[in-house]
Design a protein around this motif. Structure first.
Motif, PDB file in Angstrom:
ATOM      1  N   LYS A 238      -5.564  -5.957  -5.656  1.00  0.00           N
ATOM      2  CA  LYS A 238      -4.285  -6.662  -5.714  1.00  0.00           C
ATOM      3  C   LYS A 238      -4.447  -8.096  -5.209  1.00  0.00           C
ATOM      4  O   LYS A 238      -5.173  -8.342  -4.252  1.00  0.00           O
TER       5      LYS A 238
ATOM      6  N   ASP B  33      -6.916  -0.842  -3.283  1.00  0.00           N
ATOM      7  CA  ASP B  33      -5.718  -1.673  -3.449  1.00  0.00           C
ATOM      8  C   ASP B  33      -5.964  -3.082  -2.906  1.00  0.00           C
ATOM      9  O   ASP B  33      -5.617  -4.075  -3.541  1.00  0.00           O
TER      10      ASP B  33
ATOM     11  N   LEU C  86       0.871  -1.172   0.000  1.00  0.00           N
ATOM     12  CA  LEU C  86       0.000   0.000   0.000  1.00  0.00           C
ATOM     13  C   LEU C  86       0.910   1.226   0.000  1.00  0.00           C
ATOM     14  O   LEU C  86       2.129   1.093   0.166  1.00  0.00           O
TER      15      LEU C  86
END
Lengths: 456, 456
Positions: free
Chosen positions: B281, B277, B196
């Motif tokens: 991800k 994120d 992050l």
């Protein structure tokens, strides 16, 4: 969501695959048992490739669960004790357990062939020899085999078990083809091994005491011998693969002859051409295999050596594989044929026990090859045995927990064994223990330590 | 028989492969450095794929050996302390070592690119990007690469080093193609990770204290943040892969938002779209890799993560790989370019140290994520630090041995650390230790225990 499981594939018709197939068939499943090798009943394929097996209580309990124990026992020889041969040929006997407790010598090929015949007799089992597993879909459990005629056969089932041994193809395909986070280890032991033979006497009798496992412990290496029903012994020489005294360094007939003369003088005249065997055979490696998970997508499971390959020094490889089968069989009943639950419970229960027996077997090389000739070690065994006689509920020796307590998980045996070792370390520190080992204060202290450390 | 080595291939142009190439070139060897990926200086390839790195004294010492330390230091940020963020946002500072001792935050891609440029500047090095290793002959060290245009290139050299990371192709080919008895393990940690970001303030300054490594320790999981030179922080969230609270279970924006609010309230407003994120991800796994041997046929060697992949919790992965290079470089001088001797000595010296730092790094997850918020743990650190101040020769804390004592082997640090732990366990048993930790009797006992247990 519960899936309907009817057809199960078993890859690998070794003893574990065959026993598993029988159990699954008796539970009502249609089983296809595939084996890459030829039918060993038609061609001898094991020679020089395996270690004689010692079947003990865990194995018997599993065989008993499906009524196969009596027919196997007919071809097995009970070994009630270890007989240690020292450098001078002096013998020391050490019982394995209590009177009448034995481990049983069986031939690898013999028990395998018996189990395959018993599997073939089950109406729900089809056995397919010379079928090489080439592909496996881990989402559907569908598989592809290549036959000896190079035919490609597609096979569909609801579940597949990899019982295909230490170098499992099922396991390798799982590592290659799935996105599972598969932890894996393969560890080579420093020792490798070859098999040697002691033939029967002309009258068919055994040249060494029949009902015993013979050991020539020489610290860094050792020779063992297990009896066969035909009067012969199958012997295994364990020796470092490389290094100062090793399969690699003993590279001439002279060196090998000298090695046998120096270390196994009493066995040398009994062995059939050991120097030729040593020079001709290539030594087989000894490996430990750990893997996790054992179950992929609730479609494919590993069992036996495919899940937990160990070294042979505790005589538990096959016993542990048979125990995997017994537990799985019990879980089928317990979870009423719900395979998602069965497989999850199987993995949760068996993985820690597989790890424990791998560790115990690895440690036992030192015990067999080194300690069994050591006076401190022999005294420990005597004190343990005496204390066990006095308080059979409080102390079962580690060897007996592993070998003769088939309902005790291996992981518990390992944990209890470690505490016992701590206690015995303390006992062996007592003054004059070698002289006074029978004195009451030794057993009073032992009793106190057990209550403190073991019974909490 | 000594072989003439002139040409050396290095597979893998990560930081370790690049540094190794520079060292070998400075020793007079012609080096071909192959990399399967594109030149990262032309295309950003690292995003989301790596953890920010903490360069410490072992890394610096290796860079210094070939004069590269100063140019690297220009882009590195010293971190003098850990800053722990508790659930309420309270901060606790803990210095990493003595005043002025720091670990240095560097970007993975930045240091890699710098080292590749430095390698390219060496006349004896040729760097080849987008070359995939496809074949390797372990008897001759000849290799085959496939280029991005699908051309096949044969390459001959006298030696080859696999510096190709945790999932090394060189290592995999050794396992597949050679008859070496290769012991191997790959272990997945329960945690995976994602990266992050905390962006810089508009004026380019850092939103958190710049010269520190920030930790949000939450026992089963944690967030960390390392500063970048552009004012941003690269953050890494470590969390169980599956299970109750995990990357798998946090499967909706609502759950993820709640997770950040509950656990990282003070970080949440600083992070750039952490929920997006998290949802987009895929989490990267954390693995440990052990392998032995590291050297095959005295022709092919493994170095860096290819030989010893570890988890990032001690910040030592790259430092250890650089130390491999430094030691190898010293052995080239010591054994006067006799590579049979160099490679044997390299393996003998580095393997135990690789094992030790893998173990230390694994254990450090607990220290970072759990203990660093624990009052007993913090008191231990204070007592150790005080004792170290009184007797700097008698007690160097484990973290400092690993991080700031680059001439002490990792294996010694591990062994000394275990004795220190025993000693501190005893100290922490003292009555009222939390109140009386500064009293003289504490340090008298510590001194006595150190002389008894550590200085023998």
């Amino acid at each position: 969501m519960e899936k309907q499981v009817k057809n199960i594939t078993v890859a690998g018709a070794g003893p574990v695959g065959a026993l598993l197939s029988v159990m699954l068939a008796k539970q009502g499943y249609k089983v296809d048992l595939f084996e890459s090798r030829v039918d060993s009943r038609k061609a001898s394929i094991y020679q020089g490739k395996s270690i004689n097996l010692a079947l003990s209580d865990r194995g018997w309990l599993a065989l008993q669960a499906v009524g196969l124990d009596e027919s196997i026992r007919e071809h097995a020889i009970p070994m009630y004790c270890r007989v240690m041969h020292d450098l001078q040929g002096n013998l020391t006997k050490q019982p394995y357990g209590k009177e009448n407790q034995a481990i049983w010598s069986v031939s690898r090929s013999g028990i395998n062939e018996q189990l395959i015949s018993l599997a073939e007799a089950e109406p729900l089992i089809d056995v397919h020899f010379e079928h090489h597993l080439t592909q496996l879909d881990f989402d559907s459990a569908s598989s592809v085999f290549s036959t000896k005629d190079k035919e490609t056969k597609h096979h569909q089932s609801d579940l597949l078990f990899g019982a295909d041994g230490a170098f499992s193809k099922v396991r390798r395909l799982a590592q290659e083809l799935t996105k599972e986070r598969i932890s894996y280890s393969l560890e080579y032991m420093p020792q490798s091994y070859i098999e040697l033979t002691i033939a029967a006497n002309k009258d068919g009798s055994h040249k060494l005491e029949k009902n015993a496992l013979h050991i020539w412990p020489r610290k860094a290496f050792m020779l063992i011998a297990l009896p066969n029903t035909d009067g012969s012994f199958t012997c295994t020489l364990f020796l470092n693969h490389e290094g100062e005294l090793s399969f690699e360094s003993l590279n001439s007939r002279e060196k090998v002859t000298g090695f046998f003369e120096d270390n196994f003088a009493d066995a040398l005249p009994l062995l059939d051409n050991p120097v030729d065997d040593f020079m001709q055979k290539s030594a087989s490696p000894l490996c430990l295999v750990h893997i996790y998970p054992w179950v992929v997508n609730n479609k494919v499971g590993l069992i036996g050596d495919a899940a937990h390959a160990m070294v042979p020094f505790y005589g538990q490889g096959m016993n542990c594989g048979f125990e995997d089968c017994r537990i799985l069989n019990e879980l089928i009943d317990e979870h009423a044929h719900n395979w998602d639950h069965i497989l999850a419970a199987y993995q949760a229960e068996r993985k820690p026990n597989g790890d424990a027996i791998i560790e115990l077997a690895k440690r036992n090389f030192v015990e067999m090859s080194d300690l069994s000739g050591d006076s401190d070690f022999l005294l420990r065994k005597k004190i343990e045995s005496e204390f066990n006689r006095m308080y059979p509920q409080l102390w079962v020796p580690l060897y007996s927990m592993v070998t003769f307590s088939p309902h005790l998980p291996y992981s518990s045996a390992l944990a209890i064994g470690e505490i016992q070792k701590e206690i015995m370390d303390e006992i062996m520190q007592l003054d004059n223990i070698h002289q006074e080992w029978q004195a009451p204060h030794v057993y009073q202290l032992l009793h106190k330590l057990v209550l403190e450390k073991l019974e909490k």
